[in-house]
Design a protein around this motif. Sequence first.
Motif, PDB file in Angstrom:
ATOM      1  N   THR A  66       0.792  -1.239   0.000  1.00 39.68           N
ATOM      2  CA  THR A  66       0.000   0.000   0.000  1.00 39.68           C
ATOM      3  C   THR A  66       0.820   1.283   0.000  1.00 39.68           C
ATOM      4  OG1 THR A  66      -0.117   0.191   2.410  1.00 39.68           O
ATOM      5  CG2 THR A  66      -1.796  -1.177   1.331  1.00 39.68           C
ATOM      6  N   GLY A  67       2.109   1.183   0.269  1.00 42.64           N
ATOM      7  CA  GLY A  67       2.929   2.385   0.385  1.00 42.64           C
ATOM      8  C   GLY A  67       2.918   2.982   1.774  1.00 42.64           C
ATOM      9  N   SER A  68       2.132   2.406   2.689  1.00 42.79           N
ATOM     10  CA  SER A  68       2.038   2.905   4.071  1.00 42.79           C
ATOM     11  C   SER A  68       2.062   1.722   5.026  1.00 42.79           C
ATOM     12  CB  SER A  68       0.731   3.668   4.291  1.00 42.79           C
ATOM     13  OG  SER A  68       0.663   4.810   3.477  1.00 42.79           O
ATOM     14  N   GLY A  69       2.794   1.884   6.123  1.00 42.11           N
ATOM     15  CA  GLY A  69       2.822   0.852   7.147  1.00 42.11           C
ATOM     16  C   GLY A  69       1.822   1.161   8.245  1.00 42.11           C
ATOM     17  N   TYR A  70       1.758   0.282   9.237  1.00 42.98           N
ATOM     18  CA  TYR A  70       0.835   0.517  10.347  1.00 42.98           C
ATOM     19  C   TYR A  70       1.548   0.842  11.651  1.00 42.98           C
ATOM     20  CZ  TYR A  70       1.783  -4.268  11.897  1.00 42.98           C
ATOM     21  OH  TYR A  70       2.390  -5.409  12.313  1.00 42.98           O
ATOM     22  N   LEU A  71       2.806   0.446  11.806  1.00 39.05           N
ATOM     23  CA  LEU A  71       3.486   0.676  13.083  1.00 39.05           C
ATOM     24  C   LEU A  71       3.658   2.163  13.381  1.00 39.05           C
ATOM     25  CD1 LEU A  71       6.160  -2.168  13.120  1.00 39.05           C
ATOM     26  CD2 LEU A  71       4.102  -1.976  14.530  1.00 39.05           C
ATOM     27  N   ASP A  72       3.843   2.967  12.352  1.00 37.90           N
ATOM     28  CA  ASP A  72       3.958   4.415  12.544  1.00 37.90           C
ATOM     29  C   ASP A  72       2.644   5.128  12.220  1.00 37.90           C
ATOM     30  OD1 ASP A  72       3.866   4.190   9.802  1.00 37.90           O
ATOM     31  OD2 ASP A  72       5.639   5.417   9.427  1.00 37.90           O
ATOM     32  N   LEU A  73       1.579   4.354  12.068  1.00 33.71           N
ATOM     33  CA  LEU A  73       0.232   4.843  11.740  1.00 33.71           C
ATOM     34  C   LEU A  73       0.159   5.497  10.364  1.00 33.71           C
ATOM     35  CD1 LEU A  73      -0.870   6.290  15.194  1.00 33.71           C
ATOM     36  CD2 LEU A  73      -1.340   4.026  14.241  1.00 33.71           C
ATOM     37  N   GLY A  74       1.114   5.198   9.494  1.00 38.96           N
ATOM     38  CA  GLY A  74       1.110   5.752   8.147  1.00 38.96           C
ATOM     39  C   GLY A  74      -0.138   5.400   7.366  1.00 38.96           C
ATOM     40  N   ILE A  75      -0.629   4.179   7.517  1.00 42.87           N
ATOM     41  CA  ILE A  75      -1.828   3.767   6.790  1.00 42.87           C
ATOM     42  C   ILE A  75      -3.037   4.577   7.240  1.00 42.87           C
ATOM     43  CG2 ILE A  75      -2.472   1.853   8.335  1.00 42.87           C
ATOM     44  CD1 ILE A  75      -2.632   1.755   4.496  1.00 42.87           C
ATOM     45  N   VAL A  76      -3.036   5.018   8.505  1.00 40.98           N
ATOM     46  CA  VAL A  76      -4.131   5.842   9.027  1.00 40.98           C
ATOM     47  C   VAL A  76      -3.997   7.278   8.517  1.00 40.98           C
ATOM     48  CG1 VAL A  76      -5.179   6.792  11.129  1.00 40.98           C
ATOM     49  CG2 VAL A  76      -4.386   4.410  11.084  1.00 40.98           C
ATOM     50  N   HIS A  77      -2.787   7.811   8.567  1.00 39.18           N
ATOM     51  CA  HIS A  77      -2.561   9.207   8.190  1.00 39.18           C
ATOM     52  C   HIS A  77      -2.560   9.435   6.676  1.00 39.18           C
ATOM     53  CE1 HIS A  77      -1.788  10.558  12.236  1.00 39.18           C
ATOM     54  NE2 HIS A  77      -0.931   9.572  12.410  1.00 39.18           N
ATOM     55  N   TYR A  78      -1.968   8.503   5.928  1.00 37.71           N
ATOM     56  CA  TYR A  78      -1.776   8.726   4.496  1.00 37.71           C
ATOM     57  C   TYR A  78      -2.602   7.801   3.614  1.00 37.71           C
ATOM     58  CZ  TYR A  78       2.269  10.866   6.682  1.00 37.71           C
ATOM     59  OH  TYR A  78       3.091  11.591   7.513  1.00 37.71           O
ATOM     60  N   GLY A  79      -3.101   6.702   4.155  1.00 34.00           N
ATOM     61  CA  GLY A  79      -3.863   5.746   3.365  1.00 34.00           C
ATOM     62  C   GLY A  79      -2.993   5.042   2.342  1.00 34.00           C
ATOM     63  N   VAL A  80      -3.624   4.516   1.315  1.00 39.26           N
ATOM     64  CA  VAL A  80      -2.906   3.851   0.237  1.00 39.26           C
ATOM     65  C   VAL A  80      -2.254   4.929  -0.622  1.00 39.26           C
ATOM     66  CG1 VAL A  80      -3.137   2.371  -1.794  1.00 39.26           C
ATOM     67  CG2 VAL A  80      -4.496   1.905   0.259  1.00 39.26           C
ATOM     68  N   GLN A  81      -0.955   4.766  -0.876  1.00 41.55           N
ATOM     69  CA  GLN A  81      -0.207   5.752  -1.646  1.00 41.55           C
ATOM     70  C   GLN A  81       0.248   5.152  -2.968  1.00 41.55           C
ATOM     71  OE1 GLN A  81       2.445   8.438   0.682  1.00 41.55           O
ATOM     72  NE2 GLN A  81       2.377   6.732   2.147  1.00 41.55           N
ATOM     73  N   ASP A  82       0.149   5.940  -4.011  1.00 42.94           N
ATOM     74  CA  ASP A  82       0.608   5.509  -5.331  1.00 42.94           C
ATOM     75  C   ASP A  82       2.081   5.902  -5.467  1.00 42.94           C
ATOM     76  OD1 ASP A  82       0.599   4.510  -7.895  1.00 42.94           O
ATOM     77  OD2 ASP A  82      -0.150   6.371  -8.777  1.00 42.94           O
ATOM     78  N   LEU A  83       2.954   4.995  -5.055  1.00 45.11           N
ATOM     79  CA  LEU A  83       4.396   5.242  -5.089  1.00 45.11           C
ATOM     80  C   LEU A  83       5.047   4.270  -6.067  1.00 45.11           C
ATOM     81  CD1 LEU A  83       4.925   5.458  -1.222  1.00 45.11           C
ATOM     82  CD2 LEU A  83       4.893   7.372  -2.828  1.00 45.11           C
TER      83      LEU A  83
END
Length: 135
Positions: free
Chosen positions: A87-104
């Motif tokens: 997804t381009g975002s992890g969960y341990l740093d809450l990236g998936i919550v803050h940024y969601g799925v990223q097109d990288l």
Amino acid sequence: MNRLRLTSTLYFLILLAVALLNYLPFIPTPEGKVFGIFALDIYDDALHLASALWAGASSLAGARASKFFLRSFGILYFADGALGLATGSGYLDLGIVHYGVQDLPLTFKILANLPHLTLGGGAIAASVMFSRDAR
């Protein structure tokens, strides 16, 4: 010191070094990217420091605590890397919550998540291969 405790000690040293990367003057680029690939923020640093302290404490506590650390840490970090790769975002740093799925770009996702996949996978493997040391 058995292999589980030795591996936990190695993880303590690696994770402590990672937690310090942002604070060494020659590592981050002027844009704040470590090794020119990814930016680590205070949340990442706190996560790595907490993980390092967990690794160190488990090594001091004994083989069974080290096995638990390696298995638990490995699952958490490997899953974070796999989610980041997908997804381009992890969960341990809450990236998936803050940024969601990223097109990288795929290359970036691989490079950014390879450390968690490698550390997580290595910890899981060590917890399985050296499991007899905990008896």
